[in-house]
Design a protein around this motif. Structure first.
Motif, PDB file in Angstrom:
ATOM      1  N   GLY A  83       0.824  -1.197   0.106  1.00  0.00           N
ATOM      2  CA  GLY A  83      -0.116   0.154   0.172  1.00  0.00           C
ATOM      3  C   GLY A  83       0.935   1.223  -0.191  1.00  0.00           C
ATOM      4  O   GLY A  83       1.834   1.389  -0.478  1.00  0.00           O
ATOM      5  N   GLN A  84       0.195   2.446   0.534  1.00  0.00           N
ATOM      6  CA  GLN A  84       0.913   3.452   0.775  1.00  0.00           C
ATOM      7  C   GLN A  84       2.332   3.404   1.416  1.00  0.00           C
ATOM      8  O   GLN A  84       2.039   3.163   2.722  1.00  0.00           O
TER       9      GLN A  84
ATOM     10  N   VAL B 271      10.054   0.994   1.139  1.00  0.00           N
ATOM     11  CA  VAL B 271      11.362   0.148   1.768  1.00  0.00           C
ATOM     12  C   VAL B 271      11.303   0.583   3.051  1.00  0.00           C
ATOM     13  O   VAL B 271      12.129  -0.145   3.845  1.00  0.00           O
ATOM     14  N   TRP B 272      10.451   1.496   3.530  1.00  0.00           N
ATOM     15  CA  TRP B 272      10.935   1.946   4.852  1.00  0.00           C
ATOM     16  C   TRP B 272       9.817   1.180   5.674  1.00  0.00           C
ATOM     17  O   TRP B 272       8.562   0.917   5.569  1.00  0.00           O
ATOM     18  N   VAL B 273      10.284   0.886   6.895  1.00  0.00           N
ATOM     19  CA  VAL B 273       9.419   0.011   7.967  1.00  0.00           C
ATOM     20  C   VAL B 273       9.597   0.691   9.326  1.00  0.00           C
ATOM     21  O   VAL B 273      10.767   1.025   9.709  1.00  0.00           O
ATOM     22  N   GLU B 274       8.477   0.846   9.914  1.00  0.00           N
ATOM     23  CA  GLU B 274       8.435   1.613  11.328  1.00  0.00           C
ATOM     24  C   GLU B 274       8.871   0.517  12.137  1.00  0.00           C
ATOM     25  O   GLU B 274       8.536  -0.500  12.442  1.00  0.00           O
ATOM     26  N   ILE B 275       9.864   0.775  13.186  1.00  0.00           N
ATOM     27  CA  ILE B 275      10.227   0.110  14.364  1.00  0.00           C
ATOM     28  C   ILE B 275       9.762   0.824  15.552  1.00  0.00           C
ATOM     29  O   ILE B 275       9.877   2.133  15.548  1.00  0.00           O
ATOM     30  N   ASP B 276       9.806  -0.041  16.586  1.00  0.00           N
ATOM     31  CA  ASP B 276       9.486   0.186  17.942  1.00  0.00           C
ATOM     32  C   ASP B 276      10.817   0.290  18.608  1.00  0.00           C
ATOM     33  O   ASP B 276      11.533  -0.548  18.983  1.00  0.00           O
ATOM     34  N   VAL B 277      11.504   1.714  18.656  1.00  0.00           N
ATOM     35  CA  VAL B 277      13.044   1.568  19.238  1.00  0.00           C
ATOM     36  C   VAL B 277      12.873   1.025  20.671  1.00  0.00           C
ATOM     37  O   VAL B 277      13.771   0.569  21.086  1.00  0.00           O
TER      38      VAL B 277
ATOM     39  N   GLY C 221       7.683  10.237   6.201  1.00  0.00           N
ATOM     40  CA  GLY C 221       6.322  10.509   5.673  1.00  0.00           C
ATOM     41  C   GLY C 221       5.659  10.368   7.118  1.00  0.00           C
ATOM     42  O   GLY C 221       5.625  10.984   7.809  1.00  0.00           O
ATOM     43  N   GLU C 222       4.435   9.380   6.977  1.00  0.00           N
ATOM     44  CA  GLU C 222       3.802   9.138   8.259  1.00  0.00           C
ATOM     45  C   GLU C 222       4.521   8.171   9.088  1.00  0.00           C
ATOM     46  O   GLU C 222       4.111   7.931  10.260  1.00  0.00           O
ATOM     47  N   LEU C 223       5.415   7.533   8.867  1.00  0.00           N
ATOM     48  CA  LEU C 223       6.339   6.579   9.822  1.00  0.00           C
ATOM     49  C   LEU C 223       7.316   7.344  10.888  1.00  0.00           C
ATOM     50  O   LEU C 223       7.867   8.257  10.517  1.00  0.00           O
ATOM     51  N   ARG C 224       7.208   6.834  11.995  1.00  0.00           N
ATOM     52  CA  ARG C 224       8.025   7.317  12.990  1.00  0.00           C
ATOM     53  C   ARG C 224       9.256   6.146  13.289  1.00  0.00           C
ATOM     54  O   ARG C 224       8.820   5.100  13.454  1.00  0.00           O
ATOM     55  N   HIS C 225      10.443   6.664  13.412  1.00  0.00           N
ATOM     56  CA  HIS C 225      11.628   5.728  13.510  1.00  0.00           C
ATOM     57  C   HIS C 225      11.547   4.659  12.390  1.00  0.00           C
ATOM     58  O   HIS C 225      11.355   3.420  12.991  1.00  0.00           O
TER      59      HIS C 225
END
Length: 139
Positions: free
Chosen positions: A32-33, A38-44, A88-92
């Motif tokens: 999707g969007q 290629v970016w994946v949001e991770i929980d630091v 974009g909308e992703l954090r970390h």
């Protein structure tokens, strides 16, 4: 876990990358969007907990050191990054395919090192054995 109880452990680069990859490899490919998909949001915080280190140190390690070390320019003002506080909308966010490529290279280097170490240890054992055999037969 409060900071006062957190161990002072600082994970190696390879440990950090392996941990993130193992935790988020199933998140790829991004559907999707997505920002370049290629970016994946991770929980630091979760990654830090799994590594047994401080989440603030881990964030700084990813952002200030690893991203700086591995980013490269693609021309003009464009660059490829390993980690971004915001994508974009992703954090970390982590560039998972790029992380996989870096990790593959590190695994290859680690394998070469282990083979060299193993061969060196065998050579050392043979040398010690030869010295002992010479001492025993000289008597």
């Amino acid at each position: 876990m409060p900071l006062a109880v957190m161990p002072n452990y600082i994970p190696t680069e390879r440990e950090v990358l392996r941990c993130i990859y193992s935790m988020y490899e199933t998140s790829f490919p991004v559907e999707g969007q997505g920002v370049g998909k290629v970016w994946v949001e991770i929980d630091v915080e979760s990654v830090a907990k799994k590594l047994g280190c401080n989440k603030h140190i881990l964030f700084g390690y990813l952002y200030s050191y690893l991203d700086h070390k591995y980013q490269y320019r693609t021309g003009g003002n464009a660059a490829v990054h390993l980690f971004a506080p915001r994508a974009g909308e992703l954090r970390h966010a982590i560039n998972l395919p790029y992380l996989a490529a870096i990790l593959a290279r590190q695994n290859q280097e680690h394998s070469k090192f282990m083979w060299s170490l193993g061969i060196s240890l065998v050579a050392l054992a043979l040398s010690v054995g030869a010295i002992i055999a010479q001492i025993v037969t000289a008597r």
